[in-house]
Design a protein around this motif. Sequence first.
Motif, PDB file in Angstrom:
ATOM      1  N   ASN A  35     102.698 -57.874  33.423  1.00 36.99           N
ATOM      2  CA  ASN A  35     102.709 -56.559  34.149  1.00 36.99           C
ATOM      3  C   ASN A  35     101.975 -56.746  35.558  1.00 36.99           C
ATOM      4  OD1 ASN A  35     104.264 -54.781  31.844  1.00 36.99           O
ATOM      5  ND2 ASN A  35     102.360 -55.563  30.926  1.00 36.99           N
ATOM      6  N   TRP A  36     102.353 -55.818  36.279  1.00 36.58           N
ATOM      7  CA  TRP A  36     101.849 -55.673  37.741  1.00 36.58           C
ATOM      8  C   TRP A  36     101.038 -54.293  37.814  1.00 36.58           C
ATOM      9  CZ3 TRP A  36     101.151 -59.136  41.467  1.00 36.58           C
ATOM     10  CH2 TRP A  36     101.777 -60.409  41.185  1.00 36.58           C
ATOM     11  N   TYR A  37      99.627 -54.387  38.094  1.00 33.39           N
ATOM     12  CA  TYR A  37      98.802 -53.165  38.314  1.00 33.39           C
ATOM     13  C   TYR A  37      98.397 -53.013  39.824  1.00 33.39           C
ATOM     14  CZ  TYR A  37      98.843 -53.124  33.248  1.00 33.39           C
ATOM     15  OH  TYR A  37      99.250 -53.165  32.036  1.00 33.39           O
ATOM     16  N   LEU A  38      98.287 -51.757  40.297  1.00 38.06           N
ATOM     17  CA  LEU A  38      97.684 -51.589  41.425  1.00 38.06           C
ATOM     18  C   LEU A  38      96.252 -51.025  41.422  1.00 38.06           C
ATOM     19  CD1 LEU A  38      98.234 -51.128  44.615  1.00 38.06           C
ATOM     20  CD2 LEU A  38      99.056 -48.789  44.175  1.00 38.06           C
ATOM     21  N   ASP A  39      95.424 -51.879  41.934  1.00 37.84           N
ATOM     22  CA  ASP A  39      93.781 -51.122  42.000  1.00 37.84           C
ATOM     23  C   ASP A  39      93.874 -50.115  43.319  1.00 37.84           C
ATOM     24  OD1 ASP A  39      93.267 -52.673  39.694  1.00 37.84           O
ATOM     25  OD2 ASP A  39      92.126 -54.107  40.975  1.00 37.84           O
ATOM     26  N   ALA A  40      93.297 -49.027  42.957  1.00 35.08           N
ATOM     27  CA  ALA A  40      93.419 -48.252  44.128  1.00 35.08           C
ATOM     28  C   ALA A  40      92.291 -47.136  44.292  1.00 35.08           C
ATOM     29  CB  ALA A  40      94.606 -47.446  44.399  1.00 35.08           C
ATOM     30  N   TRP A  41      91.799 -46.745  45.381  1.00 33.66           N
ATOM     31  CA  TRP A  41      91.303 -45.352  45.425  1.00 33.66           C
ATOM     32  C   TRP A  41      91.947 -44.275  45.139  1.00 33.66           C
ATOM     33  CZ3 TRP A  41      85.994 -44.568  44.894  1.00 33.66           C
ATOM     34  CH2 TRP A  41      85.459 -43.146  45.114  1.00 33.66           C
TER      35      TRP A  41
ATOM     36  N   GLY B 208      88.437 -39.066  42.957  1.00 32.93           N
ATOM     37  CA  GLY B 208      87.461 -39.389  43.729  1.00 32.93           C
ATOM     38  C   GLY B 208      86.745 -40.543  43.037  1.00 32.93           C
ATOM     39  N   ALA B 209      87.611 -41.663  42.582  1.00 27.66           N
ATOM     40  CA  ALA B 209      87.108 -42.979  41.969  1.00 27.66           C
ATOM     41  C   ALA B 209      88.180 -44.088  42.064  1.00 27.66           C
ATOM     42  CB  ALA B 209      86.682 -42.565  40.579  1.00 27.66           C
TER      43      ALA B 209
ATOM     44  N   ARG C 177      82.856 -54.489  45.154  1.00 33.93           N
ATOM     45  CA  ARG C 177      82.919 -53.295  44.603  1.00 33.93           C
ATOM     46  C   ARG C 177      83.912 -53.192  43.586  1.00 33.93           C
ATOM     47  NH1 ARG C 177      82.833 -46.945  46.600  1.00 33.93           N
ATOM     48  NH2 ARG C 177      82.796 -46.062  44.799  1.00 33.93           N
ATOM     49  N   LEU C 178      85.145 -53.515  43.947  1.00 36.79           N
ATOM     50  CA  LEU C 178      86.422 -53.899  42.949  1.00 36.79           C
ATOM     51  C   LEU C 178      86.145 -54.613  41.968  1.00 36.79           C
ATOM     52  CD1 LEU C 178      89.319 -54.182  45.776  1.00 36.79           C
ATOM     53  CD2 LEU C 178      88.979 -52.108  44.127  1.00 36.79           C
ATOM     54  N   ASP C 179      85.502 -55.588  42.208  1.00 38.74           N
ATOM     55  CA  ASP C 179      85.241 -56.656  41.355  1.00 38.74           C
ATOM     56  C   ASP C 179      84.133 -56.223  39.966  1.00 38.74           C
ATOM     57  OD1 ASP C 179      86.804 -58.374  41.840  1.00 38.74           O
ATOM     58  OD2 ASP C 179      85.401 -59.938  42.922  1.00 38.74           O
TER      59      ASP C 179
ATOM     60  N   PHE D  69      86.319 -53.306  38.119  1.00 40.40           N
ATOM     61  CA  PHE D  69      87.512 -53.708  37.040  1.00 40.40           C
ATOM     62  C   PHE D  69      87.115 -55.085  36.316  1.00 40.40           C
ATOM     63  CE2 PHE D  69      89.745 -51.237  40.472  1.00 40.40           C
ATOM     64  CZ  PHE D  69      90.063 -50.306  39.804  1.00 40.40           C
ATOM     65  N   ASN D  70      86.215 -55.861  36.712  1.00 39.94           N
ATOM     66  CA  ASN D  70      86.004 -57.197  36.155  1.00 39.94           C
ATOM     67  C   ASN D  70      84.969 -57.285  35.111  1.00 39.94           C
ATOM     68  OD1 ASN D  70      88.380 -57.858  37.815  1.00 39.94           O
ATOM     69  ND2 ASN D  70      87.168 -59.098  39.201  1.00 39.94           N
ATOM     70  N   ALA D  71      84.211 -56.068  35.092  1.00 41.15           N
ATOM     71  CA  ALA D  71      82.985 -56.374  34.067  1.00 41.15           C
ATOM     72  C   ALA D  71      83.193 -56.294  32.540  1.00 41.15           C
ATOM     73  CB  ALA D  71      81.993 -55.285  34.704  1.00 41.15           C
ATOM     74  N   SER D  72      84.539 -55.585  32.245  1.00 35.18           N
ATOM     75  CA  SER D  72      84.793 -55.375  31.005  1.00 35.18           C
ATOM     76  C   SER D  72      85.955 -56.179  30.574  1.00 35.18           C
ATOM     77  CB  SER D  72      84.756 -54.011  30.787  1.00 35.18           C
ATOM     78  OG  SER D  72      85.881 -53.260  31.498  1.00 35.18           O
ATOM     79  N   TYR D  73      86.323 -55.891  29.124  1.00 29.70           N
ATOM     80  CA  TYR D  73      87.443 -56.819  28.808  1.00 29.70           C
ATOM     81  C   TYR D  73      88.877 -55.947  29.227  1.00 29.70           C
ATOM     82  CZ  TYR D  73      90.070 -58.839  25.142  1.00 29.70           C
ATOM     83  OH  TYR D  73      91.378 -59.676  24.426  1.00 29.70           O
TER      84      TYR D  73
END
Length: 161
Positions: free
Chosen positions: A22-28, A33-34, A60-62, A65-69
């Motif tokens: 699946n494709w996901y968009l990381d965004a503000w 406000g997050a 900040r993105l990493d 989004f990358n700290a957890s499972y």
Amino acid sequence: RSSGRETEREISPLRLIHYRDNWYLDAWCHLRGALRNFAVDAIGAVAPLDVPAREVSDARLDAAFNASYGIFSGKQIRWARLRFAPERARWVANEQWHPQQRGRWDGHGHWLLDVPYADPRELVKDILQHVPDVEVLGPPGLRQEVRQRLEQGLQRLDAAG
């Protein structure tokens, strides 16, 4: 998706992620406000705005989004402790569930796996695929969530007769 409601959001798109087909968009997300991630296939319409997008560093993105499972993120990271029966352990010991995972063998052929997570939804799904060869040792809330899913499944089986 879980609520079935649609919302209109103003976002600043930051990066696309391909995860589990699946494709996901990381965004503000300006509404929240997050930082948020959005399933691309669930986005109904897109319209460009005449305002500059908010910039967020890769670091900040990493961190967000990358700290957890899994694909779900959150601020409070907890650690799941799982114990796999010897029959399953031989496979799971060679899998990477998360880059920061910690795994080790106990003295009885079980694989003990510690995995960071913020949101239990995806982790619970992955734990359930290893039933009956996995035990959730902690934390208690994750253990209860897995138990609840198993009980709900049994109730549906019983109701179907």
